[in-house]
Write an enzyme that holds these catalytic residues in place. Structure first.
Site, PDB file in Angstrom:
ATOM      1  N   GLU A  77     -32.772 -55.744-106.287  1.00  0.00           N
ATOM      2  CA  GLU A  77     -32.917 -54.845-107.436  1.00  0.00           C
ATOM      3  C   GLU A  77     -32.186 -53.532-107.201  1.00  0.00           C
ATOM      4  OE1 GLU A  77     -33.667 -56.850-109.564  1.00  0.00           O
ATOM      5  OE2 GLU A  77     -35.531 -56.123-110.450  1.00  0.00           O
ATOM      6  N   THR A  79     -29.640 -51.400-117.031  1.00  0.00           N
ATOM      7  CA  THR A  79     -30.851 -50.719-116.576  1.00  0.00           C
ATOM      8  C   THR A  79     -30.533 -49.285-116.187  1.00  0.00           C
ATOM      9  OG1 THR A  79     -31.676 -52.818-115.741  1.00  0.00           O
ATOM     10  CG2 THR A  79     -32.778 -50.852-114.951  1.00  0.00           C
TER      11      THR A  79
END
Lengths: 321, 321
Positions: free
Chosen positions: A143, A196
């Site tokens: 991530e 994101t």
């Protein structure tokens, strides 16, 4: 449940050289729970095949369905797997094939599915040196590569299933919460890409104390609703004072889609992860399907391409196929 | 439990002209849950006697143990009771005697005990026109008089017992959560007065997003810990990023008292309500008593007068004596 599952797998994976797994999509944040809450989807996800290799390290040997880097250090699955092997001080080697169904930038945990899948699969092939929960920090390294922030709210539900709460990041403390059995998710993904990192950059770094109090009241309510299987309370708690008002303007038709979901019986609706996907939770599959139909009509009318999914909550996370 | 209790009381209170009740002290905020969480104490509280009167309205006829106004509109019990009678459009009249044991400004819900007691008792004498939960908004009017803010995090646990979560203030939505049976509270009250309004005025009206995320992670963890009776998780969640660092400087010896509690086995420790009382939660009465002894030694050493209480969590709230 999980234990029985594992006992069977122990037999299956013993001396196994190859594993094929399903890597589920996830919905993070869930309105009130920015950066801490997530749930695991059941029928939306990628597949991966991982093979033991005589050559030390990790190689991404195949990547189907997405234009993503094959170079290990630039691939989230590669980075997560390397972090795990490093922690084990292991000389093992693995080849990874990734079959992507979850689009990058969709907001339903595309990078998390690959990161979680890689560490889950390798853990199985190595005879399970780690508990599933202890794989989360490795998957978080994927991530970090994907969005610059090692968040756990997608990888935790992808690995553990159900709902997960990241109570704390330092030290990492993750609580799994079973989903009420009739809870279904509808997720619509308008075909625009929203990174994101971009969705994070619009956020304000301070919030009013008043909004924060409302938010933690709702987090408490959502957790209480999950434990007591109180669907109405779950619905009342699916409210976001802080992030949704800012991020939703980046998503075409957000307000109308949300109103449509609520008007068709959704318990609640909001942005999935950092968007642009929009989720709704419902009691029962029929309502979730009705919401999918109504959401589809909105984007059809807007002539905006979309993908739409209806799924129950996946109780177990990544699974062997 | 509550239902059986009520069935007996129905018989007892029918045509009853007078009621004597125990009005419990409460611990609000509970570290992570500023303005939303609270718990009810079992053996610390006031007593009230309420009598039907032929004269319309509310009179405070006796007030023992505190120097507080007798004038109905200036007394929290009076104001709460009037709000209730007004909602009922009632011509009824009641005389209220208040026997205070909870000191005003102690931070364990002194005004809430009186407000909650008044509306509970009158509701009983009127044959229970309201569900207990529906009494909360009337009791909140007493809190508004006491500190300028109609907060519910003391009156809700005082009325309902156990732990309560104020999920939302608008609309008011209160969730009762049963307490794990072995959970005990130790509360020490250093004898300085700290007004709720003063303790509120030091707070900042904005908080960092990062701190807010940590806070709602802990609120989620505490609620999960209560439902799963996971005492360690309850302890890990009893952490306050936002209010305690600011308010604790107003409380003499706070850091030492907290360290002492944790060093003697407390699950967690923090400011009770707006202070100056400091609470600790423990698993088991023996640990709670040991903590009381150790806290006492700290304030004895500092030559600071104090009161100290050890109590299990009261499951039922205000009760008839």
């Amino acid at each position: 449940m999980r234990l029985c599952h594992f006992m069977t797998l122990d037999f299956k994976t013993h001396n196994m050289n190859e594993i094929k797994i399903f890597c589920p999509a996830t919905i993070a944040n869930l309105s009130c729970g920015f950066d801490v809450l997530g749930l695991c989807l059941d029928n939306v996800g990628d597949e991966m095949v991982i093979r033991k290799s005589d050559k030390k390290g990790i190689r991404i040997t195949k990547l189907v369905g997405a234009d993503l880097p094959l170079e290990t250090e630039k691939n989230v699955a590669g980075v997560a797997a390397l972090a795990m092997l490093e922690a084990l001080n292991s000389d093992a080697g693995f080849d990874i094939e990734i079959y992507k169904n979850i689009k990058a930038g969709s907001g339903i945990g595309s990078s998390a599915a690959s990161s979680a899948g890689a560490v889950f699969g390798i853990n199985e092939l190595l005879g399970r040196p780690f508990e599933i929960k202890d794989l989360v920090p490795f998957a978080m390294q994927g991530e970090k590569l994907a969005c610059g922030n090692a968040h756990a709210d997608n990888v935790a539900p992808a690995l553990l299933g159900g709902f997960t709460l990241v109570r704390s990041y330092s030290p990492l403390d993750i609580i799994k919460i079973e989903s009420p059995s009739e809870l279904y998710a509808t997720v619509v993904h308008p075909q625009i890409e929203l990174k994101t990192s971009d969705a994070r950059s619009v956020l304000k770094q301070t919030v009013s104390l008043k909004s924060a109090i409302m938010q933690w009241g709702n987090v408490g309510g959502l957790i209480a609703g999950l434990y007591t299987k109180d669907y109405d309370l779950i619905g009342r708690s699916l409210h976001d004072e802080i992030v949704e008002p800012i991020r939703s303007v980046l998503i075409p038709g957000f307000d109308l889609i949300k109103r449509t979901a609520l008007g068709n019986g959704a318990l609640g609706s909001g942005i999935s992860g950092s968007g642009p996907s929009i989720f709704a939770l419902s009691k029962g599959e029929a309502t979730a399907k009705q919401i999918a139909k109504a959401m589809s009509a909105v984007y059809d009318e807007m002539k905006l391409p979309y993908e739409i999914h209806v799924s129950k909550v996946n109780p177990d996370g990544v699974r062997i196929l």
